[in-house]
Design an enzyme around this catalytic site. Sequence first.
Site, PDB file in Angstrom:
ATOM      1  N   HIS A  91      -5.639   3.561  -1.559  1.00  0.00           N
ATOM      2  CA  HIS A  91      -6.953   3.867  -0.984  1.00  0.00           C
ATOM      3  C   HIS A  91      -7.318   5.277  -1.439  1.00  0.00           C
ATOM      4  O   HIS A  91      -6.704   6.253  -0.986  1.00  0.00           O
ATOM      5  CB  HIS A  91      -6.853   3.777   0.543  1.00  0.00           C
ATOM      6  CG  HIS A  91      -8.142   3.972   1.272  1.00  0.00           C
ATOM      7  ND1 HIS A  91      -8.274   3.745   2.627  1.00  0.00           N
ATOM      8  CD2 HIS A  91      -9.366   4.363   0.855  1.00  0.00           C
ATOM      9  CE1 HIS A  91      -9.510   4.001   2.994  1.00  0.00           C
ATOM     10  NE2 HIS A  91     -10.197   4.389   1.927  1.00  0.00           N
ATOM     11  N   ASN A 137       0.856  -1.185   0.000  1.00  0.00           N
ATOM     12  CA  ASN A 137       0.000   0.000   0.000  1.00  0.00           C
ATOM     13  C   ASN A 137       0.896   1.241   0.000  1.00  0.00           C
ATOM     14  O   ASN A 137       1.708   1.436   0.906  1.00  0.00           O
ATOM     15  CB  ASN A 137      -0.908  -0.020   1.241  1.00  0.00           C
ATOM     16  CG  ASN A 137      -1.854   1.170   1.273  1.00  0.00           C
ATOM     17  OD1 ASN A 137      -1.471   2.277   0.949  1.00  0.00           O
ATOM     18  ND2 ASN A 137      -3.088   0.925   1.683  1.00  0.00           N
ATOM     19  N   THR A 141      -8.507   3.701   9.029  1.00  0.00           N
ATOM     20  CA  THR A 141      -9.675   2.817   9.050  1.00  0.00           C
ATOM     21  C   THR A 141      -9.815   2.177  10.427  1.00  0.00           C
ATOM     22  O   THR A 141      -8.863   1.602  10.947  1.00  0.00           O
ATOM     23  CB  THR A 141      -9.520   1.728   7.975  1.00  0.00           C
ATOM     24  OG1 THR A 141      -9.186   2.370   6.747  1.00  0.00           O
ATOM     25  CG2 THR A 141     -10.800   0.933   7.808  1.00  0.00           C
ATOM     26  N   GLU A 201      -8.753   0.498  -3.033  1.00  0.00           N
ATOM     27  CA  GLU A 201      -9.599   0.520  -1.831  1.00  0.00           C
ATOM     28  C   GLU A 201     -10.484   1.756  -1.885  1.00  0.00           C
ATOM     29  O   GLU A 201      -9.988   2.858  -2.173  1.00  0.00           O
ATOM     30  CB  GLU A 201      -8.737   0.586  -0.577  1.00  0.00           C
ATOM     31  CG  GLU A 201      -7.904  -0.650  -0.368  1.00  0.00           C
ATOM     32  CD  GLU A 201      -7.155  -0.618   0.953  1.00  0.00           C
ATOM     33  OE1 GLU A 201      -6.912  -1.691   1.507  1.00  0.00           O
ATOM     34  OE2 GLU A 201      -6.809   0.485   1.419  1.00  0.00           O
ATOM     35  N   HIS A 237      -3.975  -4.322   7.734  1.00  0.00           N
ATOM     36  CA  HIS A 237      -4.126  -3.118   8.531  1.00  0.00           C
ATOM     37  C   HIS A 237      -3.263  -3.192   9.793  1.00  0.00           C
ATOM     38  O   HIS A 237      -3.419  -4.101  10.608  1.00  0.00           O
ATOM     39  CB  HIS A 237      -5.570  -2.795   8.941  1.00  0.00           C
ATOM     40  CG  HIS A 237      -5.692  -1.342   9.328  1.00  0.00           C
ATOM     41  ND1 HIS A 237      -5.851  -0.341   8.404  1.00  0.00           N
ATOM     42  CD2 HIS A 237      -5.549  -0.732  10.521  1.00  0.00           C
ATOM     43  CE1 HIS A 237      -5.840   0.822   9.015  1.00  0.00           C
ATOM     44  NE2 HIS A 237      -5.646   0.618  10.301  1.00  0.00           N
ATOM     45  N   HIS A 241       0.936   6.320   1.754  1.00  0.00           N
ATOM     46  CA  HIS A 241       1.650   7.314   2.561  1.00  0.00           C
ATOM     47  C   HIS A 241       2.857   7.928   1.859  1.00  0.00           C
ATOM     48  O   HIS A 241       3.458   8.865   2.380  1.00  0.00           O
ATOM     49  CB  HIS A 241       1.932   6.752   3.958  1.00  0.00           C
ATOM     50  CG  HIS A 241       0.625   6.452   4.642  1.00  0.00           C
ATOM     51  ND1 HIS A 241      -0.305   7.437   4.890  1.00  0.00           N
ATOM     52  CD2 HIS A 241       0.048   5.287   5.022  1.00  0.00           C
ATOM     53  CE1 HIS A 241      -1.383   6.886   5.428  1.00  0.00           C
ATOM     54  NE2 HIS A 241      -1.196   5.579   5.513  1.00  0.00           N
ATOM     55  N   GLU A 273     -10.955  -9.193   2.822  1.00  0.00           N
ATOM     56  CA  GLU A 273      -9.715  -8.847   3.522  1.00  0.00           C
ATOM     57  C   GLU A 273     -10.083  -8.714   4.993  1.00  0.00           C
ATOM     58  O   GLU A 273     -10.929  -7.895   5.361  1.00  0.00           O
ATOM     59  CB  GLU A 273      -9.124  -7.541   2.981  1.00  0.00           C
ATOM     60  CG  GLU A 273      -7.835  -7.169   3.722  1.00  0.00           C
ATOM     61  CD  GLU A 273      -7.067  -6.028   3.066  1.00  0.00           C
ATOM     62  OE1 GLU A 273      -7.027  -5.960   1.823  1.00  0.00           O
ATOM     63  OE2 GLU A 273      -6.513  -5.205   3.820  1.00  0.00           O
ATOM     64  N   ARG A 322      -7.122  12.726   0.997  1.00  0.00           N
ATOM     65  CA  ARG A 322      -6.029  13.207   1.867  1.00  0.00           C
ATOM     66  C   ARG A 322      -4.659  12.691   1.417  1.00  0.00           C
ATOM     67  O   ARG A 322      -3.648  13.265   1.755  1.00  0.00           O
ATOM     68  CB  ARG A 322      -6.290  12.829   3.322  1.00  0.00           C
ATOM     69  CG  ARG A 322      -6.236  11.341   3.576  1.00  0.00           C
ATOM     70  CD  ARG A 322      -6.389  11.037   5.041  1.00  0.00           C
ATOM     71  NE  ARG A 322      -7.726  11.300   5.523  1.00  0.00           N
ATOM     72  CZ  ARG A 322      -8.224  10.759   6.635  1.00  0.00           C
ATOM     73  NH1 ARG A 322      -7.461   9.952   7.360  1.00  0.00           N
ATOM     74  NH2 ARG A 322      -9.447  11.003   7.028  1.00  0.00           N
ATOM     75  N   ARG A 324      -9.351   7.911  -0.806  1.00  0.00           N
ATOM     76  CA  ARG A 324     -10.310   8.361   0.221  1.00  0.00           C
ATOM     77  C   ARG A 324     -11.203   9.457  -0.335  1.00  0.00           C
ATOM     78  O   ARG A 324     -10.801  10.226  -1.200  1.00  0.00           O
ATOM     79  CB  ARG A 324      -9.557   8.876   1.448  1.00  0.00           C
ATOM     80  CG  ARG A 324      -9.057   7.765   2.364  1.00  0.00           C
ATOM     81  CD  ARG A 324      -8.442   8.339   3.624  1.00  0.00           C
ATOM     82  NE  ARG A 324      -8.150   7.295   4.573  1.00  0.00           N
ATOM     83  CZ  ARG A 324      -9.011   6.839   5.496  1.00  0.00           C
ATOM     84  NH1 ARG A 324     -10.225   7.372   5.590  1.00  0.00           N
ATOM     85  NH2 ARG A 324      -8.668   5.882   6.327  1.00  0.00           N
TER      86      ARG A 324
END
Length: 243
Positions: free
Chosen positions: A45, A9, A103, A72, A193, A12, A153, A51, A47
Amino acid sequence: MKEILLGVNIDHIATLRNARGTTYPDPVHAAEVAERAGADGITVHLREDRRHITDRDVRILKQTIQTRMNLEMAVTEEMLLIAEQISPEFCCLVPEKREELTTEGGLDVAGNQSRMNTACARLAAAGILVSLFIDADKKQIDAAVAANAPYIEIHTGQYADASNPAEQQKELDILIEGIQYAHSKGLKVNAGHGLHYHNVKPIAAIPELYELNIGHAIIARAAFDGLHQAVADMRRLMQEARA
Ligand SMILES: CC(=O)[C@@H](O)[C@H](O)COP(=O)(O)O
Ligand SMILES: NCC(=O)COP(=O)(O)O
């Protein structure tokens, strides 16, 4: 023992870029490095508040990812339309709250069965493999089966947040029971996660798991060791757990 796959992922990387409104570091570059280091797939993801990952990232990544994209997203009309347009290989439907730091739990599939059935059917009709991000709860697993989702998941957040070994073991037992149950129902079972270099092995050792999605810890490690090394080290730990 069977291999376990790693989805990296890269959200970030975009968090860091957006912190200064620069064009770097670019998640597109990160995906390429992660793939060269052994990532089996790239997770982003998108969002609702954008963000980190943006629409531009998703559009370009779809053209450049060499492995597969796992998008996601929340179960909203806006996101469903984006997924239908972009056509990622995988879509993982997740719960989303505007104010949350990250999440906080799994999707309530059982409580929103008809909306989930419709979303899964729309994505499947677009040729997208759907995954539902849920807690290790039999009611939610049964609901995922009823929604015709080929993948789930399992949310590992509570395990990752456990404050002592006894609590962590209790959470691990809950995960194992749920994962085995889901696997027995014919679902392909992923997990993710909050996983990091010091808590990943007991999860990776669960033989019914197909893939782990890991982001924050890999990107954090990359700041010191480089992204290639960070991905390769995570992959190695996961495979060691399967030896
Ligand atoms: C659904 C999930 O567990 C992760 O993708 C997580 O949402 C990563 O994104 P954030 O770090 O923005 O929460
Ligand atoms: N779905 C979990 C994921 O993609 C990565 O979560 P995290 O490792 O950033 O907590």
